[in-house]
Design a protein around this motif. Structure first.
Motif, PDB file in Angstrom:
ATOM      1  N   LEU A 103      -0.456  16.242  44.765  1.00  0.00           N
ATOM      2  CA  LEU A 103       0.838  15.711  44.330  1.00  0.00           C
ATOM      3  C   LEU A 103       0.689  14.359  43.643  1.00  0.00           C
ATOM      4  N   THR A 104      -0.275  13.552  44.080  1.00  0.00           N
ATOM      5  CA  THR A 104      -0.529  12.281  43.395  1.00  0.00           C
ATOM      6  C   THR A 104      -0.922  12.531  41.941  1.00  0.00           C
ATOM      7  N   ALA A 105      -1.791  13.514  41.716  1.00  0.00           N
ATOM      8  CA  ALA A 105      -2.195  13.833  40.342  1.00  0.00           C
ATOM      9  C   ALA A 105      -0.994  14.294  39.518  1.00  0.00           C
ATOM     10  N   MET A 106      -0.173  15.173  40.098  1.00  0.00           N
ATOM     11  CA  MET A 106       1.000  15.663  39.371  1.00  0.00           C
ATOM     12  C   MET A 106       1.943  14.517  39.015  1.00  0.00           C
ATOM     13  N   LEU A 107       2.204  13.634  39.964  1.00  0.00           N
ATOM     14  CA  LEU A 107       3.120  12.523  39.707  1.00  0.00           C
ATOM     15  C   LEU A 107       2.517  11.527  38.722  1.00  0.00           C
ATOM     16  N   GLY A 108       1.198  11.374  38.746  1.00  0.00           N
ATOM     17  CA  GLY A 108       0.537  10.467  37.815  1.00  0.00           C
ATOM     18  C   GLY A 108       0.651  10.907  36.369  1.00  0.00           C
ATOM     19  N   PHE A 109       0.805  12.205  36.144  1.00  0.00           N
ATOM     20  CA  PHE A 109       0.934  12.728  34.779  1.00  0.00           C
ATOM     21  C   PHE A 109       2.388  13.049  34.425  1.00  0.00           C
ATOM     22  N   SER A 110       3.316  12.574  35.237  1.00  0.00           N
ATOM     23  CA  SER A 110       4.734  12.880  35.028  1.00  0.00           C
ATOM     24  C   SER A 110       5.420  11.794  34.202  1.00  0.00           C
TER      25      SER A 110
END
Length: 438
Positions: A103-110
């Motif tokens: 989820l950190t990766a997803m939010l980082g690319f959001s």
């Protein structure tokens, strides 16, 4: 559940047929892939545990429509094509390493701004490599407590407040470098969110370790969903405009959980069949079955699952084995090692010191407390045969310590597992099932 659990010593070989929950690794990967898909996606055979519930609650907090049916073990997610419905939210990943990294990766690319909270246990686990990479591509990370660890506030790279220029791609894939020596979850996270990176993705691995069983699970699940990951032993590449094209996932049984029952058969000279586990299962812990075979067990694939039969009188052979690629079973092997006829030497497992607890030290400490001679090294452990003494096993809030060391009590009177409820993380009815079987 009681604060302590006394394991019932068995007076005969096990004769067990059991069902285990769905795979945690596959459940959480499928949840992320569903959220990044375009449209409705159904998951069957879902694991419901502390880890997966934190993942599900996080998706709901981010605005995704999620229909949960625990009795049927199904979840339906309405994916938003790589977008996150809520542009500001607070999520709590609990102690779930997969939820934290994915989820950190997803939010980082959001394109949003989010706060990621975590349990005290998860706050201690490594995250720096992922934070450094996300900062390098323009995301903004604000540490709320200790630098390099959760909790954090994160401003995604597509947010206007971020430092990333999304227009300057020159038609080339996004170039990233990553060290995965502490956790392969960092790489899995980036591969899983690759549909968010329309220009394509090229990841160069800088560590000596470049692959692993959990990365192979990720690659297989992506391939099954129409996203090919090319790997040349040092680099991972995903083509531009990757899109998930799957609307149904069947989660495999959790082989990690199955191995505790197989190990029970090994040390008692009995048999254990775990339903729906087959040799084509993609999970790395399938390698533990090869270890048991080398130690004298018979492993048989049947129509309804895989059966392990232990050697007569539980006369297991000692073994020296590199468990780097299936290290979740290092604790299981350590727990049955005292019942072998010669030393057990487990190597290349230094990375498990940074998991839910320092697992390498935990196995040495708890076996030593039970009178078993161990030699702990930075990256390995040697365990000598012996008769464990009765006593309380500390579990360090680690589900795998609790489940593995319960095996000692199947052959030894007076083994008490402290804080058995820590198994909620992945297998919440483990000790209830053990009671029924015993």
């Amino acid at each position: 559940m009681k604060e302590q659990y006394e394991v019932k010593r068995l007076d005969k070989p096990v004769d067990w047929t059991v069902e285990v929950p769905g795979s945690k690794s596959m459940t959480n990967r499928a949840l992320l892939m569903a959220a990044l898909s375009d449209g409705q996606v159904k998951l069957e055979g879902v694991l419901f545990s502390d880890d997966s519930r934190h993942f599900l609650e996080s998706l709901v907090s981010l605005g995704f429509t999620v229909d949960i049916n625990e009795p049927e073990k199904t979840v339906t997610v309405l994916g938003c094509g790589g977008n996150i419905p809520k542009k500001q939210a607070v999520i709590n990943v609990g102690s779930a390493g997969t939820a934290a990294r994915f989820l950190t990766a997803m939010l980082g690319f959001s394109d949003g701004e989010y706060t990621i909270e975590a349990s005290e246990q998860m706050k201690k686990r490594p995250m720096q490599e992922l934070f450094t990479l996300l900062t390098g591509v323009g995301a903004k990370i604000t540490y709320l407590e200790m630098e390099g660890h959760l909790p954090v506030q994160i401003c995604g790279r597509r947010n206007p407040k971020a430092d990333s220029d999304q227009t300057q791609t020159d038609g080339k894939p996004l170039q990233l470098s990553l060290d995965i020596s502490k956790s392969t979850q960092f790489l899995s996270a980036l591969l899983l969110i690759s549909p968010m990176i329309q220009q394509g993705l090229d990841i160069h691995i800088t560590s000596e370790k470049t692959d692993g069983s959990y990365i192979r699970i990720t690659r297989k699940m992506l391939a099954d969903a129409g996203v090919e990951v090319k790997y040349d032993r040092k680099n991972y590449r995903v083509a531009p405009k990757a899109v998930y094209q799957k609307n149904h996932y069947q989660i495999e049984p959790d082989v990690s959980a199955a191995c505790y029952f197989y190990a029970a058969a090994a040390i008692t000279g009995g048999r254990a069949l775990v339903g729906h586990v087959q040799k084509d299962n993609s999970q790395g812990d399938m390698k533990f079955l090869d270890v048991l075979a080398q130690m004298g067990c018979t492993v048989t694939e049947k129509a309804d699952g895989i059966e392990v039969a232990g050697p007569a009188e539980g006369a297991l052979k000692g073994i020296s084995v590199d468990m780097n690629d299936f290290s979740d079973q290092a604790l299981t092997l350590a727990a049955i090692a005292p019942f072998c006829n010669s030393d057990v030497h487990i190597t290349h497992i230094g990375h498990i010191r940074g998991q839910e607890c320092d697992r390498l030290h935990a196995m040495a400490e708890e076996l030593t407390k039970r009178g078993i001679t161990c030699t702990e090294e930075p990256d390995a452990i040697t365990i000598k045969p012996g008769i464990p003494s009765p006593g309380i096993v500390s579990t360090y809030e680690d589900h795998r310590v609790a489940m593995s060391f319960a095996l000692l009590g199947l052959k030894t009177d007076g083994i008490i597992i402290d804080n058995p409820s820590c198994c909620r993380k992945t297998f919440e009815n483990y000790f209830d099932l053990l009671d029924k079987l015993s």
